[in-house]
Design a protein around this motif. Structure first.
Motif, mmCIF file in Angstrom:
data_model
loop_
_atom_site.group_PDB
_atom_site.id
_atom_site.type_symbol
_atom_site.label_atom_id
_atom_site.label_comp_id
_atom_site.label_asym_id
_atom_site.label_seq_id
_atom_site.Cartn_x
_atom_site.Cartn_y
_atom_site.Cartn_z
ATOM 1 N N TYR A 15 0.844 -1.182 0.000
ATOM 2 C CA TYR A 15 0.000 0.000 0.000
ATOM 3 C C TYR A 15 0.882 1.235 0.000
ATOM 4 C CZ TYR A 15 -4.136 -2.717 1.219
ATOM 5 O OH TYR A 15 -5.161 -3.605 1.206
ATOM 6 N N ASP A 16 0.274 2.363 -0.323
ATOM 7 C CA ASP A 16 0.955 3.629 -0.170
ATOM 8 C C ASP A 16 0.937 3.925 1.333
ATOM 9 O OD1 ASP A 16 2.222 5.949 -0.856
ATOM 10 O OD2 ASP A 16 0.638 6.734 -2.107
ATOM 11 N N ILE A 17 1.234 5.132 1.758
ATOM 12 C CA ILE A 17 1.212 5.441 3.181
ATOM 13 C C ILE A 17 -0.172 5.166 3.752
ATOM 14 C CG2 ILE A 17 3.102 7.098 3.086
ATOM 15 C CD1 ILE A 17 1.035 9.352 3.158
ATOM 16 N N THR A 18 -0.222 4.710 4.987
ATOM 17 C CA THR A 18 -1.486 4.419 5.655
ATOM 18 C C THR A 18 -1.801 5.578 6.592
ATOM 19 O OG1 THR A 18 -0.991 2.067 5.534
ATOM 20 C CG2 THR A 18 -2.734 2.727 7.043
ATOM 21 N N LEU A 19 -2.844 6.310 6.277
ATOM 22 C CA LEU A 19 -3.234 7.494 7.042
ATOM 23 C C LEU A 19 -4.399 7.176 7.975
ATOM 24 C CD1 LEU A 19 -3.125 10.079 4.129
ATOM 25 C CD2 LEU A 19 -1.504 9.892 6.014
ATOM 26 N N PRO A 20 -4.647 8.061 8.941
ATOM 27 C CA PRO A 20 -5.830 7.875 9.792
ATOM 28 C C PRO A 20 -7.104 8.096 8.971
ATOM 29 C CG PRO A 20 -4.680 9.903 10.366
ATOM 30 C CD PRO A 20 -3.846 9.223 9.330
ATOM 31 N N CYS A 21 -8.173 7.437 9.371
ATOM 32 C CA CYS A 21 -9.474 7.616 8.719
ATOM 33 C C CYS A 21 -10.042 8.986 9.088
ATOM 34 C CB CYS A 21 -10.456 6.539 9.156
ATOM 35 S SG CYS A 21 -9.981 4.861 8.724
ATOM 36 N N ASP A 23 -13.132 9.909 9.775
ATOM 37 C CA ASP A 23 -14.059 9.878 10.915
ATOM 38 C C ASP A 23 -13.319 9.770 12.247
ATOM 39 O OD1 ASP A 23 -16.132 10.079 9.128
ATOM 40 O OD2 ASP A 23 -16.581 7.940 9.135
ATOM 41 N N PHE A 24 -12.267 8.969 12.289
ATOM 42 C CA PHE A 24 -11.445 8.845 13.495
ATOM 43 C C PHE A 24 -10.834 10.200 13.835
ATOM 44 C CE2 PHE A 24 -7.024 7.963 15.045
ATOM 45 C CZ PHE A 24 -7.357 7.598 16.337
ATOM 46 N N CYS A 25 -10.303 10.878 12.834
ATOM 47 C CA CYS A 25 -9.694 12.194 13.041
ATOM 48 C C CYS A 25 -10.720 13.183 13.604
ATOM 49 C CB CYS A 25 -9.125 12.701 11.722
ATOM 50 S SG CYS A 25 -8.398 14.347 11.825
ATOM 51 N N GLU A 26 -11.917 13.199 13.023
ATOM 52 C CA GLU A 26 -12.961 14.119 13.495
ATOM 53 C C GLU A 26 -13.353 13.832 14.941
ATOM 54 O OE1 GLU A 26 -14.135 16.835 12.264
ATOM 55 O OE2 GLU A 26 -13.395 16.732 10.213
ATOM 56 N N GLU A 27 -13.416 12.554 15.286
ATOM 57 C CA GLU A 27 -13.763 12.162 16.663
ATOM 58 C C GLU A 27 -12.705 12.659 17.648
ATOM 59 O OE1 GLU A 27 -13.493 8.054 19.136
ATOM 60 O OE2 GLU A 27 -14.600 7.921 17.242
ATOM 61 N N VAL A 28 -11.437 12.461 17.310
ATOM 62 C CA VAL A 28 -10.340 12.903 18.181
ATOM 63 C C VAL A 28 -10.327 14.421 18.274
ATOM 64 C CG1 VAL A 28 -7.826 12.970 18.457
ATOM 65 C CG2 VAL A 28 -8.940 10.844 17.753
ATOM 66 N N LYS A 29 -10.481 15.078 17.143
ATOM 67 C CA LYS A 29 -10.466 16.545 17.125
ATOM 68 C C LYS A 29 -11.585 17.111 17.997
ATOM 69 C CE LYS A 29 -10.760 20.487 13.999
ATOM 70 N NZ LYS A 29 -10.899 20.911 12.593
ATOM 71 N N ALA A 30 -12.789 16.571 17.879
ATOM 72 C CA ALA A 30 -13.927 17.058 18.680
ATOM 73 C C ALA A 30 -13.648 16.908 20.174
ATOM 74 C CB ALA A 30 -15.197 16.296 18.300
ATOM 75 N N SER A 31 -12.987 15.828 20.537
ATOM 76 C CA SER A 31 -12.688 15.568 21.941
ATOM 77 C C SER A 31 -11.552 16.449 22.458
ATOM 78 C CB SER A 31 -12.338 14.088 22.113
ATOM 79 O OG SER A 31 -12.074 13.789 23.449
ATOM 80 N N CYS A 32 -10.570 16.734 21.610
ATOM 81 C CA CYS A 32 -9.361 17.442 22.060
ATOM 82 C C CYS A 32 -9.367 18.939 21.786
ATOM 83 C CB CYS A 32 -8.129 16.813 21.409
ATOM 84 S SG CYS A 32 -7.830 15.126 21.976
ATOM 85 N N CYS A 88 -7.251 2.420 6.160
ATOM 86 C CA CYS A 88 -6.896 3.605 6.945
ATOM 87 C C CYS A 88 -6.988 3.221 8.419
ATOM 88 C CB CYS A 88 -7.787 4.803 6.611
ATOM 89 S SG CYS A 88 -9.552 4.563 6.866
ATOM 90 N N ILE A 89 -6.398 4.045 9.263
ATOM 91 C CA ILE A 89 -6.331 3.759 10.698
ATOM 92 C C ILE A 89 -7.575 4.319 11.362
ATOM 93 C CG2 ILE A 89 -5.052 4.207 12.817
ATOM 94 C CD1 ILE A 89 -2.514 4.233 11.051
ATOM 95 N N ASN A 90 -8.255 3.433 12.091
ATOM 96 C CA ASN A 90 -9.508 3.815 12.732
ATOM 97 C C ASN A 90 -9.398 3.623 14.226
ATOM 98 O OD1 ASN A 90 -12.096 4.689 12.974
ATOM 99 N ND2 ASN A 90 -13.019 2.844 12.149
#
Length: 152
Positions: free
Chosen positions: A104-110, A112-121, A150-152
């Protein structure tokens, strides 16, 4: 002469089949369409090695200078070690030092996961009087779909 014409028609059909397959691959899984067969992984550095052992650079910012990425990582270490969300350091590490997955090419975060973390932090970041770091912005991150990695 007839043999030659049949041979040319046969080659033409083979080329058309290959072309259709390539178009299908690009439409169905564009992130895998142009992946090099030779994936070169490098060791993950710092607290990011807690999440995965190997990374592939350049990252999503086209940055391939380890020292520069380490400096960014250290700058946001307080956020990474905060407890604003259990996945904050994973989000940060998978953005700065994307996981290397052979084939695979680089594996990035998903996304939705990013949005969840951002909302919390985000309250933690705002309390510090700064904006959400653009390095960890969710725009452009892959959405989780069948066949997409992607990383979830």
């Amino acid at each position: 002469k007839q043999w030659y014409q049949r041979r040319v028609r046969g080659l033409h059909q083979q080329h058309m089949i290959m072309l259709v397959f390539l178009v299908f691959l690009i439409l169905v899984e564009p992130s895998r369409a142009f992946v090099s067969s030779q994936t070169i992984c490098n060791p993950t550095i710092g607290y990011c090695s807690e999440h995965f052992n190997q990374t592939k650079l350049p990252n999503k910012f086209s940055e391939d200078n380890y020292q520069k990425i380490i400096n960014i990582q250290m700058h946001y270490e307080e956020l990474a070690l905060s407890e604003c969300h259990p996945g904050i350091s994973l989000l940060m590490c998978s953005t700065l030092f994307p996981a290397c997955t052979p084939g695979y090419d680089i594996t990035l975060p998903c996304h939705d996961f990013c949005e969840e973390v951002k909302a919390s932090c985000l309250p933690f970041v705002k309390k510090a009087g700064v904006a959400w770091p653009f390095y960890f912005d969710c725009l452009g991150l892959p959405r989780r779909k069948r066949g997409r990695f992607c990383i979830n």
